[in-house]
Scaffold this active site. Structure first.
Site, PDB file in Angstrom:
ATOM      1  CG  ASP A 106      -1.929   0.960   1.413  1.00  7.70           C
ATOM      2  OD1 ASP A 106      -2.452   1.452   0.416  1.00  7.70           O
ATOM      3  OD2 ASP A 106      -2.229   1.308   2.562  1.00  7.70           O
ATOM      4  CE  LYS A 134      -5.159  -0.847  -0.998  1.00  8.43           C
ATOM      5  NZ  LYS A 134      -5.553  -0.357   0.341  1.00  8.43           N
TER       6      LYS A 134
HETATM    7  P1  IMP Z   1       1.862  -0.490   3.809  1.00 10.06           P
HETATM    8  O1  IMP Z   1       2.886  -0.548   4.915  1.00 10.06           O
HETATM    9  O2  IMP Z   1       1.060   0.793   3.859  1.00 10.06           O
HETATM   10  O3  IMP Z   1       2.417  -0.749   2.434  1.00 10.06           O
HETATM   11  O4  IMP Z   1       0.785  -1.578   4.105  1.00 10.06           O
HETATM   12  C1  IMP Z   1       1.094  -2.881   4.141  1.00 10.06           C
HETATM   13  C2  IMP Z   1       0.192  -3.668   5.062  1.00 10.06           C
HETATM   14  O5  IMP Z   1      -0.999  -2.966   5.434  1.00 10.06           O
HETATM   15  C3  IMP Z   1      -0.254  -4.899   4.330  1.00 10.06           C
HETATM   16  O6  IMP Z   1       0.660  -5.938   4.504  1.00 10.06           O
HETATM   17  C4  IMP Z   1      -1.620  -5.156   4.938  1.00 10.06           C
HETATM   18  O7  IMP Z   1      -1.468  -5.963   6.094  1.00 10.06           O
HETATM   19  C5  IMP Z   1      -2.127  -3.803   5.338  1.00 10.06           C
HETATM   20  N1  IMP Z   1      -3.048  -3.273   4.293  1.00 10.06           N
HETATM   21  C6  IMP Z   1      -2.774  -2.363   3.334  1.00 10.06           C
HETATM   22  N2  IMP Z   1      -3.832  -2.109   2.556  1.00 10.06           N
HETATM   23  C7  IMP Z   1      -4.829  -2.891   3.037  1.00 10.06           C
HETATM   24  C8  IMP Z   1      -6.203  -3.114   2.623  1.00 10.06           C
HETATM   25  O8  IMP Z   1      -6.730  -2.539   1.653  1.00 10.06           O
HETATM   26  N3  IMP Z   1      -6.881  -4.030   3.372  1.00 10.06           N
HETATM   27  C9  IMP Z   1      -6.364  -4.694   4.445  1.00 10.06           C
HETATM   28  N4  IMP Z   1      -5.093  -4.531   4.834  1.00 10.06           N
HETATM   29  C10 IMP Z   1      -4.334  -3.632   4.140  1.00 10.06           C
END
Ligand code: IMP
Ligand code: MG
Length: 178
Positions: A106, A134
């Site tokens: 994300d 994303k």
């Molecule tokens: P980041 O650190 O923002 O890249 O997010 C990574 C983590 O956030 C992922 O491994 C997921 O566990 C959680 N995450 C991110 N987007 C979503 C979503 O749309 N639904 C549920 N969990 C999410």
């Protein structure tokens, strides 16, 4: 349109089980064909548990291994920005070909933390594979080696992904209904 309710929110079907299976298959094929030897897959808990289980059954590389780390950054439907390491690796990583298995990338905060954890470990190679990505939310320049499917900036649940800890058991992936 098939919808479900989790806590106080409504979700609609987004990626059906059959499509997930095809995506996982194509990721496994790409890794199998990459020429990597004796890879050590590292699945990032909790979200990647189903993805890891399914992709590992399609990996045909001899002597492939898997281990797990647990990181958390999310609260509800928002990333908090700080990533906590809840379970860490104990084995020696020197000379290993690491392939990270993530459910979703994300903001990239988690990926950045993972890279920090694997720095100075004298790895032979380091690659990342994610089921979902994303691009509109991604804030880091770190290249991602294997991407299953790029999706819009919607909150998704199912197939390991949760909304406040529920929904991980759903076989399809759903998105938040506006
Ligand atoms: P980041 O650190 O923002 O890249 O997010 C990574 C983590 O956030 C992922 O491994 C997921 O566990 C959680 N995450 C991110 N987007 C979503 C979503 O749309 N639904 C549920 N969990 C999410
Ligand atoms: Mg996760």
């Amino acid at each position: 349109m098939k919808t479900i309710n989790l806590h106080n929110k409504t979700f609609e079907i987004f990626i059906p089980e059959t499509e997930i299976s095809a995506i996982v298959h194509s990721l496994a094929t790409a890794i199998n064909n990459s020429g990597v030897e004796k890879p050590l897959f590292i699945a990032v808990l909790n979200g990647s548990f189903l993805f890891a289980a399914d992709i590992m059954r399609k990996i045909t590389i001899p002597n492939a291994e898997i281990s797990f780390i647990k990181l958390a950054s999310y609260q509800g439907t928002q990333s908090t920005g700080t990533v906590n390491e809840l379970i860490s690796l104990t084995q020696n990583l020197k000379g290993r070909n690491i392939i990270i298995l993530e459910d979703i990338i994300d903001t990239g905060n988690t990926l950045e933390k993972i890279i920090e954890l694997f720095q100075n470990k004298e790895l032979a190679s380091f690659k990342t594979a994610t089921l979902l990505y994303k691009p509109d939310a991604y804030k880091k320049g770190i290249p991602i080696d294997y991407i299953g499917k790029s999706i819009p900036n919607d909150f998704v649940v199912g197939y390991g992904l949760d909304y406040e800890e529920i929904g991980r058991n759903l076989p399809h992936i759903y998105k938040l209904k506006n």
